[in-house]
Design a protein around this motif. Structure first.
Motif, short mmCIF file in Angstrom:
data_model
loop_
_atom_site.label_atom_id
_atom_site.label_comp_id
_atom_site.label_asym_id
_atom_site.label_seq_id
_atom_site.Cartn_x
_atom_site.Cartn_y
_atom_site.Cartn_z
N LYS A 164 0.83 -1.21 0.00
CA LYS A 164 0.00 0.00 0.00
C LYS A 164 0.87 1.27 0.00
O LYS A 164 0.68 2.16 -0.81
CB LYS A 164 -0.92 0.02 1.24
CG LYS A 164 -1.85 -1.19 1.33
CD LYS A 164 -2.77 -1.12 2.52
CE LYS A 164 -2.09 -1.21 3.88
NZ LYS A 164 -1.40 -2.51 4.14
N LEU A 179 -0.32 7.27 13.41
CA LEU A 179 -0.31 6.71 14.77
C LEU A 179 1.12 6.62 15.30
O LEU A 179 1.37 6.94 16.47
CB LEU A 179 -0.97 5.32 14.77
CG LEU A 179 -2.49 5.32 14.54
CD1 LEU A 179 -3.00 3.90 14.24
CD2 LEU A 179 -3.22 5.89 15.76
N ILE A 231 -0.19 -1.36 18.72
CA ILE A 231 0.57 -1.68 17.50
C ILE A 231 1.45 -2.91 17.74
O ILE A 231 1.53 -3.80 16.88
CB ILE A 231 1.39 -0.45 17.02
CG1 ILE A 231 0.43 0.61 16.46
CG2 ILE A 231 2.44 -0.85 15.97
CD1 ILE A 231 1.08 1.86 15.90
N ILE A 289 -6.19 -3.06 16.60
CA ILE A 289 -6.64 -1.83 15.97
C ILE A 289 -6.98 -0.78 17.04
O ILE A 289 -7.77 -1.02 17.93
CB ILE A 289 -7.85 -2.10 15.05
CG1 ILE A 289 -7.40 -3.07 13.94
CG2 ILE A 289 -8.38 -0.81 14.44
CD1 ILE A 289 -8.50 -3.62 13.09
N VAL A 290 -6.33 0.36 16.89
CA VAL A 290 -6.48 1.48 17.83
C VAL A 290 -7.93 2.01 17.73
O VAL A 290 -8.49 2.05 16.63
CB VAL A 290 -5.45 2.58 17.46
CG1 VAL A 290 -5.66 3.85 18.26
CG2 VAL A 290 -4.02 2.05 17.62
N PHE A 328 -6.79 2.44 6.31
CA PHE A 328 -8.00 2.86 7.03
C PHE A 328 -9.15 2.93 6.04
O PHE A 328 -8.94 3.44 4.93
CB PHE A 328 -7.78 4.25 7.65
CG PHE A 328 -8.94 4.72 8.48
CD1 PHE A 328 -8.95 4.60 9.86
CD2 PHE A 328 -10.07 5.28 7.86
CE1 PHE A 328 -10.03 5.01 10.61
CE2 PHE A 328 -11.15 5.68 8.60
CZ PHE A 328 -11.14 5.55 9.98
N1 LIG Z 1 -6.63 2.22 10.91
C1 LIG Z 1 -5.57 1.75 11.58
C2 LIG Z 1 -4.33 1.57 10.91
C3 LIG Z 1 -3.26 1.05 11.61
N2 LIG Z 1 -3.39 0.73 12.91
C4 LIG Z 1 -2.28 0.16 13.71
O1 LIG Z 1 -1.05 0.34 13.05
C5 LIG Z 1 -0.45 -0.92 12.73
C6 LIG Z 1 0.37 -0.81 11.48
O2 LIG Z 1 -0.45 -0.44 10.40
P1 LIG Z 1 0.17 0.07 9.00
O3 LIG Z 1 -0.99 0.39 8.12
O4 LIG Z 1 1.18 1.13 9.25
O5 LIG Z 1 1.01 -1.16 8.45
P2 LIG Z 1 0.65 -2.55 7.75
O6 LIG Z 1 0.14 -3.45 8.87
O7 LIG Z 1 -0.38 -2.34 6.70
O8 LIG Z 1 1.97 -3.01 7.23
C7 LIG Z 1 -1.63 -1.89 12.68
O9 LIG Z 1 -1.25 -3.24 12.86
C8 LIG Z 1 -2.47 -1.37 13.85
O10 LIG Z 1 -1.95 -1.77 15.09
C9 LIG Z 1 -4.61 0.92 13.56
O11 LIG Z 1 -4.74 0.63 14.74
N3 LIG Z 1 -5.68 1.45 12.87
#
Ligand SMILES: Nc1ccn([C@@H]2O[C@H](COP(=O)(O)OP(=O)(O)O)[C@@H](O)[C@H]2O)c(=O)n1
Ligand SMILES: Nc1ncnc2c1ncn2[C@@H]1O[C@H](COP(=O)(O)OP(=O)(O)O)[C@@H](O)[C@H]1O
Length: 214
Positions: free
Chosen positions: A30, A52, A70, A75-76, A102
């Motif tokens: 992504k 985040l 994380i 998920i936050v 997201f």
């Molecule tokens: N909408 C979101 C996006 C990310 N996150 C947190 O951030 C972490 C990393 O997301 P990221 O989009 O940077 O990375 P990838 O898991 O897609 O590689 C996730 O595993 C969640 O813990 C979240 O809580 N809510």
């Protein structure tokens, strides 16, 4: 569709924005493809994960909670992430945004829609096997605390259980543009370009190449 946009929970702003959600499993590419889209199509890239992580670094009161979530691949709460996204949209002069990672669950999706009134133009979905995503995450080398095999497995589980249903929700509305993300970066971007290029430009490109070969 562009909707009314509530800036901070009290005042409405009239800022009109166009949003594309960029979804796909952890490591599906992504962030890599968003960088290409920004360069070619003038969008602003907002990664929920990056916002985040920046919040942790800023020493915010939510920092420790976000860091723990994380680390566990959880998920936050939407309230926190949506505030960060809203602020980033408000502070940016652009009106075209790629929102990457997201909404990641039903709560994210419903809360974002309720708070901002924004409906995405479409959802770009990077489809990739778990095996390939795992390989990529283990080589990512960005020093991320969650790129270890134990947390990666937890993130895959959350993705299957909570994030895929959101993609299915938009698919049922005819909004998902699915990309085969298991191919090399350049090939994936060719498919992405086709999604972002307006049909009229595709006709122009085809006639140019016809003349060229004539
Ligand atoms: N909408 C979101 C996006 C990310 N996150 C947190 O951030 C972490 C990393 O997301 P990221 O989009 O940077 O990375 P990838 O898991 O897609 O590689 C996730 O595993 C969640 O813990 C979240 O809580 N809510
Ligand atoms: N199509 C691809 N083929 C091989 N490696 C890729 C591809 N796309 C991205 N990568 C690499 O895989 C890792 C994860 O990509 P990234 O864009 O950070 O994924 P995401 O944002 O979905 O978690 C990075 O190290 C990136 O360089």
């Amino acid at each position: 569709m562009i909707g009314p946009f509530e800036a901070n929970g009290s005042a409405h702003t009239t800022k009109k924005v166009s949003v594309v959600f960029v979804l796909g499993g952890p490591g599906s590419g992504k962030g890599t493809q968003c960088a290409n889209i920004v360069e070619h199509f003038g969008y602003t890239h907002l990664s929920a994960g990056d916002l985040l992580r920046a919040e942790i670094k800023s020493g915010s009161e939510n920092g420790t909670m976000i860091q723990n979530m994380i680390k566990e691949g959880k998920i936050v709460p939407s309230e926190v992430t949506i505030k960060l996204l809203q602020r980033a949209i408000e502070e940016n002069g652009n009106d075209k945004f790629l929102i990457d990672g997201f909404p990641r669950n039903e709560e994210n999706r419903a809360a974002f829609e309720a708070v901002t009134g924004i409906e995405p133009e479409f959802v770009l979905f990077f489809d990739c096997s778990e095996e390939e995503m795992e390989r990529r995450l283990l080589c990512r080398n960005q020093g991320r605390e969650d790129d270890n095999i134990e947390t990666i497995r937890k993130r895959f589980k959350v993705y299957m259980e909570s994030s895929l249903p959101v993609i299915e929700y938009y698919n049922a509305k005819g909004k998902v543009k699915k990309i085969d993300a298991a191919r090399p970066v350049g090939e994936v971007f060719e498919a992405v370009k086709a999604v972002f290029t307006p049909p009229s430009d595709k006709v122009k490109a085809a006639s140019w190449s016809f003349k060229w070969n004539d």
